[in-house]
Design an enzyme around this catalytic site. Structure first.
Site, PDB file in Angstrom:
ATOM      1  N   ARG A  14      20.426  -0.927 -13.140  1.00  0.00           N
ATOM      2  CA  ARG A  14      20.763  -2.221 -14.027  1.00  0.00           C
ATOM      3  C   ARG A  14      19.998  -2.905 -13.911  1.00  0.00           C
ATOM      4  NH1 ARG A  14      26.960  -2.751 -14.298  1.00  0.00           N
ATOM      5  NH2 ARG A  14      27.976  -0.928 -15.385  1.00  0.00           N
ATOM      6  N   ASN A  70       2.069  -0.299   5.787  1.00  0.00           N
ATOM      7  CA  ASN A  70       1.962  -0.584   4.595  1.00  0.00           C
ATOM      8  C   ASN A  70       3.060  -2.205   4.942  1.00  0.00           C
ATOM      9  OD1 ASN A  70       2.930  -2.085   1.879  1.00  0.00           O
ATOM     10  ND2 ASN A  70       4.368  -0.538   2.079  1.00  0.00           N
ATOM     11  N   GLY A  71       2.309  -3.586   4.634  1.00  0.00           N
ATOM     12  CA  GLY A  71       2.759  -4.476   5.068  1.00  0.00           C
ATOM     13  C   GLY A  71       1.736  -5.491   5.531  1.00  0.00           C
ATOM     14  N   THR A  91      24.500  -0.670  -9.814  1.00  0.00           N
ATOM     15  CA  THR A  91      24.255  -2.174  -9.784  1.00  0.00           C
ATOM     16  C   THR A  91      22.126  -2.231  -9.879  1.00  0.00           C
ATOM     17  OG1 THR A  91      24.394  -4.620  -9.623  1.00  0.00           O
ATOM     18  CG2 THR A  91      24.402  -2.545  -7.354  1.00  0.00           C
ATOM     19  N   LEU A 105      -3.907  -1.205  -2.136  1.00  0.00           N
ATOM     20  CA  LEU A 105      -3.845  -2.441  -2.621  1.00  0.00           C
ATOM     21  C   LEU A 105      -4.851  -3.358  -1.548  1.00  0.00           C
ATOM     22  CD1 LEU A 105      -2.601  -4.534  -5.231  1.00  0.00           C
ATOM     23  CD2 LEU A 105      -0.754  -4.183  -3.928  1.00  0.00           C
ATOM     24  N   CYS A 131       0.927  -1.376  -0.149  1.00  0.00           N
ATOM     25  CA  CYS A 131      -0.213  -0.279   0.231  1.00  0.00           C
ATOM     26  C   CYS A 131       1.001   0.895  -0.186  1.00  0.00           C
ATOM     27  CB  CYS A 131      -0.930   0.104   0.876  1.00  0.00           C
ATOM     28  SG  CYS A 131      -1.772  -1.331   1.476  1.00  0.00           S
TER      29      CYS A 131
END
Length: 564
Positions: free
Chosen positions: A340, A75-76, A337, A50, A2
């Site tokens: 990428r 959120n979690g 990184t 969500l 969320c």
């Protein structure tokens, strides 16, 4: 997954500030709500939802009749909420896993509350009766949170920094926006004006400590001792438990599958437990790469072996390059990184959201850090140094792999689950003697591989498949993804710009044209915020000028073919 957002003591009209909250709408595509707090001036919550667990009562800020003075935005996922509910005989009013925070806080206070949570989370908890605001974030920062605090007491918190960048305030100097530190909680006194004063910022858990919630886990006391068979059995038990507890969902579950050791173990265990739990659908797995990608080929074999509904997403270097700008915007970092390796994860997440009905996505993030999976661990001077670096990597996960995994999936409204970062699993593994955890016989993650040997959970060749960077394995061995990016960006940054990089960007000055370009894009979206990243991710104990494993002298393309 969320998006949470809250303001306390806003200097600007709340209706103006609300626009900032919409910057994180992608994290919760199902619904959103703004709610002001009537007793305090210019205070409000914003929430993008969500719906995963309770699709009827899961809207936030969460409030229940029993504690009308408590407001919660989080959120979690709290995997042990039902166990805690039963043990303490809490009277739930919803099916929301986050409701456990309200009951634990009311009975024990914030510090014990947060230490008993087995899960991943970032939360903003308001106690109107005692005029306190609490912020907290899980041990590894799997769920993100940033905060903004001005000198005169305006506080704002948000899942992503982009939701704070445009906030208005009356201070002459720029407000400080910082990542909230993982494994910590902070207590603020809330004045009637809505302004706050920080009273306490403390760590509640570190990765090397057995978590306090372990006594309420499905797996009780483990056999003691460090003989190899006992250790391997304990690793298997804890890993299976980590995957099982993460099956909690009312939405379809899928899994990212690179064909490397970590994602293959997660996918295979997920399929096994989904059958045992009687899930009514087939687990979907997702691989991404170019047509000649070794990862795609390996993932195809694993999917056939474990029996998933497998999806392959092909992309070209040109498509990846075209996505760089929006990827950096979602990441909120310029680490080489991380950028990428995020491109492919961003593209496959877009495919999952648009082409399938899987919403809860498992992945293998976190394993390399605590099992010493990176190739440079072969060059560690001794087991103690390797063990210390493993802990360092765990503490920095929120800056790199965990950040990548959260932002690329959240950008498309997916919820990520990372069983390798289970608190008990990581604490146990990190408690083992350092000499047990180092690479052996030229193979990294030897102990983890050995723990699953002869079980037929995944193909034998995958169990012993050597480490490959996730930004490399998705493209041809002949030409890596990073090479394609560098070739393209050669013309985007001139030599003079690179020569003056240290003056232009004094904090973390870029050393290559690729790094310079990423920094330019980052500064366009988040000017003046370079210190969110303390340092670039780079291999240790070996002369490295690039984070890619394929540039290291110890890389052997005949043996390599895995996740970063």
């Amino acid at each position: 997954m969320c998006g949470i957002w809250a303001l306390f003591g806003s200097d600007e009209c709340l209706s103006v500030q609300f626009n900032s909250a919409m910057k994180i709408a992608h994290r919760g595509p199902d619904a959103f709500r703004f709610e002001s707090i009537s007793k305090f001036a210019n205070c409000c919550f914003g929430f993008h939802w969500l719906a995963i667990v309770d699709q009827l009562y899961g809207m936030q800020p969460l409030r229940i009749q029993k504690f009308p003075y408590l407001w919660l935005c989080y959120n979690g996922e709290i995997y042990n909420h039902l166990r805690l509910k039963a043990h303490f005989e809490f009277d739930y009013q919803t099916m929301v896993d986050g409701e456990i925070l309200l009951h634990l806080y009311e009975r024990f206070g914030v510090e014990k509350m947060i230490s008993l949570l087995d899960g991943v989370f970032a939360f903003i908890l308001l106690d109107v009766a005692n005029r306190k605001v609490f912020l907290g974030r899980d041990t590894y920062g799997v769920r993100p949170m940033f905060k903004l605090v001005t000198d005169d007491g305006f506080l704002a918190a948000c899942s992503e920094a982009k939701g704070l960048m445009a906030l208005s305030h009356t201070m002459d100097s720029p407000a400080s926006i910082t990542p909230f530190p993982p494994g910590h909680f902070e207590v603020f006194d809330l004045k009637m004006s809505g302004k706050v004063e920080s009273l306490q910022l403390d760590r509640f858990h570190s990765c090397t400590s057995e978590p306090r919630h372990a006594i309420y886990d499905a797996v009780k006391m483990l056999p003691q001792g460090f003989d190899l068979e006992t250790v391997k059995s304990n690793i298997r038990v804890l890993f299976e438990n980590a995957v099982r507890k993460r099956l909690m969902a009312h939405r379809r579950i899928g899994c990212l599958l690179s064909g490397g050791l970590d994602s293959s173990l997660v996918a295979a265990m997920l399929v096994k437990l989904a059958r045992e739990e009687g899930l009514e659908y087939k687990i979907q797995t997702f691989a991404i790469g170019t047509e000649d990608s070794p990862d795609v080929q390996a993932a195809r074999g694993v999917a056939a072996y474990i029996g998933t509904e497998h999806h392959e997403v092909n992309f070209t270097p040109q498509e990846g390059i075209a996505a760089l700008d929006e990827v950096i915007f979602h990441l909120e970092t310029y680490d080489i990184t991380t950028v990428r390796s995020s491109v492919a994860m961003y593209l496959v997440s877009n495919y999952i959201r648009s082409k399938t009905d899987s919403v809860v996505i498992f992945s293998g993030e976190g394993s390399d850090e605590f099992t010493q999976g990176y190739l440079y661990f072969h060059k560690a001077p001794n087991p103690t140094a390797a063990a210390e670096d493993s802990v360092r990597l765990m503490k920095e996960l929120y800056l790199f792999d965990v950040l990548r995994a959260d932002r690329t999936t959240a950008a498309h409204g997916l919820e990520l689950r990372v069983p390798f970062l289970d608190h008990r699993l990581t604490a146990y593994y990190l408690s083992l003697p350092p000499e047990m955890r180092v690479p052996k016989n030229g193979v990294e993650k030897h102990l983890l591989r050995d723990a699953f040997k002869d079980l037929n959970l995944i193909p034998e060749n995958i169990l012993w498949r050597r480490k490959e960077a996730c930004s490399d394995g998705l493209t041809s061995v002949k030409k890596s993804w990073y090479s394609s990016v560098q070739d393209h960006l050669e013309s985007k940054v001139n030599n003079e710009q690179l020569e003056n990089a240290a003056k232009t960007f004094p904090h973390n000055p870029p050393g290559t044209k690729e790094a310079y370009y990423y920094r330019q894009v980052f500064e366009k979206h988040f000017p003046g915020q370079a210190r969110w990243l303390s340092h670039y991710w780079m291999p240790r104990w070996i002369q490295a000028t690039d984070p890619s494993a394929r540039t290291l002298s110890i890389y052997n393309p005949d043996k390599a073919t895995d996740d970063k």
